[in-house]
Design a protein around this motif. Structure first.
Motif, short mmCIF file in Angstrom:
data_model
loop_
_atom_site.label_atom_id
_atom_site.label_comp_id
_atom_site.label_asym_id
_atom_site.label_seq_id
_atom_site.Cartn_x
_atom_site.Cartn_y
_atom_site.Cartn_z
N PRO A 107 0.84 -1.20 0.00
CA PRO A 107 0.00 0.00 0.00
C PRO A 107 0.88 1.25 0.00
CG PRO A 107 -0.70 -1.55 1.69
CD PRO A 107 0.60 -2.06 1.18
N ILE A 108 0.37 2.32 -0.61
CA ILE A 108 1.15 3.54 -0.76
C ILE A 108 0.44 4.70 -0.09
CG2 ILE A 108 2.06 5.22 -2.43
CD1 ILE A 108 2.34 2.89 -4.41
N MET A 109 1.20 5.44 0.72
CA MET A 109 0.70 6.64 1.38
C MET A 109 1.48 7.83 0.81
SD MET A 109 -1.45 7.60 3.86
CE MET A 109 -1.55 6.28 5.08
N ILE A 110 0.79 8.73 0.11
CA ILE A 110 1.42 9.94 -0.42
C ILE A 110 1.27 11.04 0.62
CG2 ILE A 110 1.41 11.65 -2.26
CD1 ILE A 110 0.33 9.51 -4.13
N CYS A 111 2.40 11.53 1.12
CA CYS A 111 2.40 12.51 2.22
C CYS A 111 2.72 13.89 1.68
CB CYS A 111 3.42 12.12 3.28
SG CYS A 111 3.15 10.48 3.99
N LEU A 112 1.80 14.82 1.87
CA LEU A 112 2.01 16.21 1.48
C LEU A 112 2.53 16.95 2.70
CD1 LEU A 112 -0.50 14.97 -0.21
CD2 LEU A 112 -0.87 17.33 -0.90
N VAL A 113 3.78 17.39 2.63
CA VAL A 113 4.45 17.99 3.78
C VAL A 113 4.58 19.49 3.57
CG1 VAL A 113 6.50 17.96 5.24
CG2 VAL A 113 5.74 15.85 4.12
N PHE A 114 4.03 20.27 4.51
CA PHE A 114 4.11 21.73 4.45
C PHE A 114 4.73 22.25 5.74
CE2 PHE A 114 -0.16 20.39 2.84
CZ PHE A 114 0.18 20.35 1.50
N GLY A 115 5.58 23.28 5.62
CA GLY A 115 6.12 23.90 6.82
C GLY A 115 5.07 24.66 7.59
N GLY A 116 4.02 25.11 6.86
CA GLY A 116 2.94 25.87 7.51
C GLY A 116 1.63 25.11 7.45
N GLU A 142 -1.82 14.63 5.04
CA GLU A 142 -1.14 15.92 5.17
C GLU A 142 -0.29 15.95 6.43
OE1 GLU A 142 -3.88 19.18 5.05
OE2 GLU A 142 -5.09 18.25 3.47
N TRP A 143 0.93 16.44 6.29
CA TRP A 143 1.80 16.70 7.43
C TRP A 143 2.08 18.20 7.43
CZ3 TRP A 143 6.22 12.59 8.30
CH2 TRP A 143 5.65 11.32 8.43
N ASN A 144 1.39 18.95 8.27
CA ASN A 144 1.63 20.39 8.31
C ASN A 144 2.67 20.74 9.38
OD1 ASN A 144 0.28 20.20 10.75
ND2 ASN A 144 -1.62 21.13 9.99
N GLY A 145 2.94 22.03 9.55
CA GLY A 145 3.98 22.45 10.49
C GLY A 145 3.71 22.00 11.91
N ASP A 146 2.44 22.03 12.32
CA ASP A 146 2.10 21.61 13.68
C ASP A 146 2.38 20.13 13.87
OD1 ASP A 146 0.81 22.57 16.23
OD2 ASP A 146 -0.51 20.88 15.76
N TYR A 147 2.04 19.32 12.85
CA TYR A 147 2.28 17.89 12.94
C TYR A 147 3.78 17.58 12.95
CZ TYR A 147 1.82 12.90 11.91
OH TYR A 147 1.90 11.53 11.96
N LEU A 148 4.55 18.31 12.12
CA LEU A 148 6.00 18.09 12.08
C LEU A 148 6.66 18.45 13.41
CD1 LEU A 148 6.99 19.46 8.54
CD2 LEU A 148 7.13 17.09 9.33
N SER A 149 6.24 19.55 14.01
CA SER A 149 6.82 19.92 15.31
C SER A 149 6.46 18.89 16.36
CB SER A 149 6.34 21.32 15.73
OG SER A 149 4.93 21.37 15.82
N GLY A 150 5.26 18.31 16.25
CA GLY A 150 4.90 17.23 17.17
C GLY A 150 5.76 16.00 16.97
#
Length: 576
Positions: A107-116, A142-150
């Motif tokens: 299975p494939i998960m396409i992750c859209l990563v944003f700093g904001g 989606e991996w946004n800035g809040d998720y990345l900092s977490g």
């Protein structure tokens, strides 16, 4: 802590920053990264590729596409590099053709990563696209800035790895970036704690190296936003040396730990070069051509403050140019001509700095011989310009002679600021002998004058030594068997002095004496930085800890009987 990291992630640029920290973060979270960011090659929308088993035990492929800051309408579909074209490339090209064979059935998960975050005017379009292209096998997240900092807080910087006390020190270092000397005290404390924690085993060493890299990134981004890179630069020196001290334990190994450590070393060196280059380009180079410009810019009326600051600037310019020349000779996937021109620009900037700031015609303390040697080494990288260094060295000799005869502000052995500020306290021969009891500056200048075949300059310096410095022990610093274990992260005294040097036998005899001593010495060749080709780290360590450069570094540039020759790899055929 999360707010601090949230602001940091939001300020990251897409290339060279966001894509630099994410692979380490993923590795620490248990992902197996199989595709890393590359430049100059078509990536078909995928910046990073990884795989791991989820909580339910099902292995999945994760394909990451990155975008800095908030996702706006322009970022979504306004250019070939926008997110939507990247997603189309992933679906149409990467998944059918680029996935490693052993992962194609997963299975494939396409992750859209944003700093904001995703802006509201784009939300509907993004949701429509992901809904339309989601299948039983392919999904989007989606991996946004809040998720990345977490993720940073639960990964590399989680509580059991970075305790509350260390987090507090880290926060103080970041909060005080406008006060660099206060900030670096806290950052050094953090780096020391992480380095000492890495003594347990190989896995902990890799984790500590990644933590140091992430902490430096945070410090740099906040310093950049504040417009003051001094703390970030000093911190980058500390981190490069700390990580190299961890890396040297794995030199020669072929396991995954050595591979991971090597990757972190490359990343942190790249970051150090970026910080140093930004600092020199923004704060020093624009002013080097102004007569007395940088001397006047030093916020002090004391001559000693201006002298210390200007020689420090010269050393930084030299290191910036040397790093670029090293990259040019080492990296095959790089614009070598651009690096050569940038390195030459630093050389020209350093020469202009010397010409327009006469304070650089004589150091205040013997320890500044390190900065002089660094700039001479940068000068060596250009065979067509090396002769110009003779004039500078001769002027140093002339000013040295004058200050010694007049009992003025001649270079002294002390590095204590109060002693330097009050020097000379007495204009007596006894005081002069006390403050010039030893010197690495004089033999350095003598060796270079001999190597450049400036017989008149060498004879003038020899005359000064006979008349005023007969009591002075001329010496070079040489590494010994303990140096590699103590140079990058000092634990005890190391190295030895090459003494008993005399200028009385002439230039060729003096140079031959130094060459013979270095040939018989084996401590230098045993240094990990020399064995692996990362020799600029040795220069960085000497500058940071105020150690003289070993003569082994520049002696090979002088051929038999003192004839100067270009350094290895110098494109001497190119005009200045």
């Amino acid at each position: 802590m999360k707010l601090l990291l949230r602001e940091y992630v939001a300020a990251l640029k897409e290339r060279g920053e966001l894509d630099a920290i994410l692979p380490d973060l993923l590795s620490e979270l248990g992902y197996n990264v199989f595709s890393f960011p590359k430049r100059g090659t078509a990536q078909r929308g995928v910046d990073i590729g990884a795989e791991r088993a989820d909580e339910d035990g099902i292995r999945k492929v994760y394909l990451f596409t990155l975008k800095q800051g908030d996702l706006t309408r322009q970022d979504w579909d306004g250019s070939p590099q926008a997110v939507r074209p990247s997603l189309n490339e992933i679906l149409d090209t990467y998944i059918p053709n680029r996935l490693p064979p052993h992962l194609r059935g997963l299975p494939i998960m396409i992750c859209l990563v944003f700093g904001g975050n995703v802006r509201e005017q784009v939300r509907e379009q993004l949701t429509s696209f992901t809904t339309k292209h989601s299948t039983d096998r392919i999904s989007f997240v989606e991996w946004n800035g809040d998720y990345l900092s977490g993720l940073l807080l639960t990964g590399l910087l989680r509580e059991e790895l970075l305790p509350a006390s260390m987090r507090s020190v880290f926060q103080k270092a970041v909060a005080l970036v406008d006060e660099p000397h206060a900030s670096i005290v806290h950052f050094r404390q953090l780096a020391t704690a992480l380095h000492e924690a890495a003594n347990a085993d190989a896995k902990v060493r890799v984790r500590s190296a990644r933590q140091l890299n992430i902490c430096l990134w945070v410090l740099y981004v906040w310093a950049r936003e504040a417009g003051n890179l001094e703390a970030a630069f000093l911190g980058s020196e500390i981190v490069v040396l700390a990580i190299w001290d961890l890396m040297r334990l794995h030199i020669g190994a072929q396991d995954k730990t050595a591979e991971d450590m090597s990757r972190v070393v490359s990343e942190v060196i790249s970051l150090h070069i970026t910080i140093l280059g930004s600092l020199v380009d923004e704060k020093i180079m624009p002013h080097v051509a102004i007569r007395h410009g940088l001397t006047s810019a030093v916020p002090s009326h004391r001559a000693i403050d201006k002298n210390l600051a200007l020689f420090d600037m010269l050393g930084r310019i030299a290191l910036a140019g040397i790093w670029l020349d090293w990259l040019r000779q080492r990296d095959i996937d790089i614009d070598k001509d651009a690096l050569y021109q940038a390195s030459r620009a630093y050389l020209r900037g350093g020469v202009a700095l010397i010409e327009n700031n006469p304070v650089l015609l004589l150091p205040a303390t013997d320890h500044q011989a390190t900065d002089i040697a660094l700039f001479l080494m940068l000068w060596l990288t250009s065979a067509t310009a090396i002769a110009g260094s003779q004039a500078w060295l001769v002027m140093i000799v002339e000013r040295l002679e004058y200050t010694l005869h007049t009992h003025g502000q001649y270079p002294c052995t002390t590095s204590d600021y109060r002693d330097l500020a009050e020097h000379p306290r007495h204009r007596s021969d006894a005081y002069l002998e006390e403050m010039t009891s030893a010197s690495t500056l004089v033999p350095l200048v003598a060796a270079w004058l001999a190597g450049l075949k400036d017989q008149q300059g060498f004879d003038q310096l020899a005359k000064v030594v006979r008349e005023k410095l007969q009591h002075c022990t001329l010496q070079f610093w040489l590494p010994d068997s303990d140096t590699d274990a103590n140079l990058f992260h000092p634990r005890k005294q190391h190295g030895r002095a090459l003494c008993g040097l005399s200028l009385d036998e002439g230039a060729n005899a003096f140079l031959d004496m130094v060459k013979a001593a270095c040939h018989e010495d084996h401590g230098f060749n045993g240094l990990s930085a020399m064995q692996t080709g990362y020799w600029p780290i040795l220069l960085l360590a000497c500058r940071h800890h105020r150690l003289p450069l070993p003569p082994h570094l520049w002696l090979p540039a002088f051929r038999e009987r003192g004839e100067p020759g270009p350094s290895e790899g110098s494109p001497s055929e190119q005009p200045e």
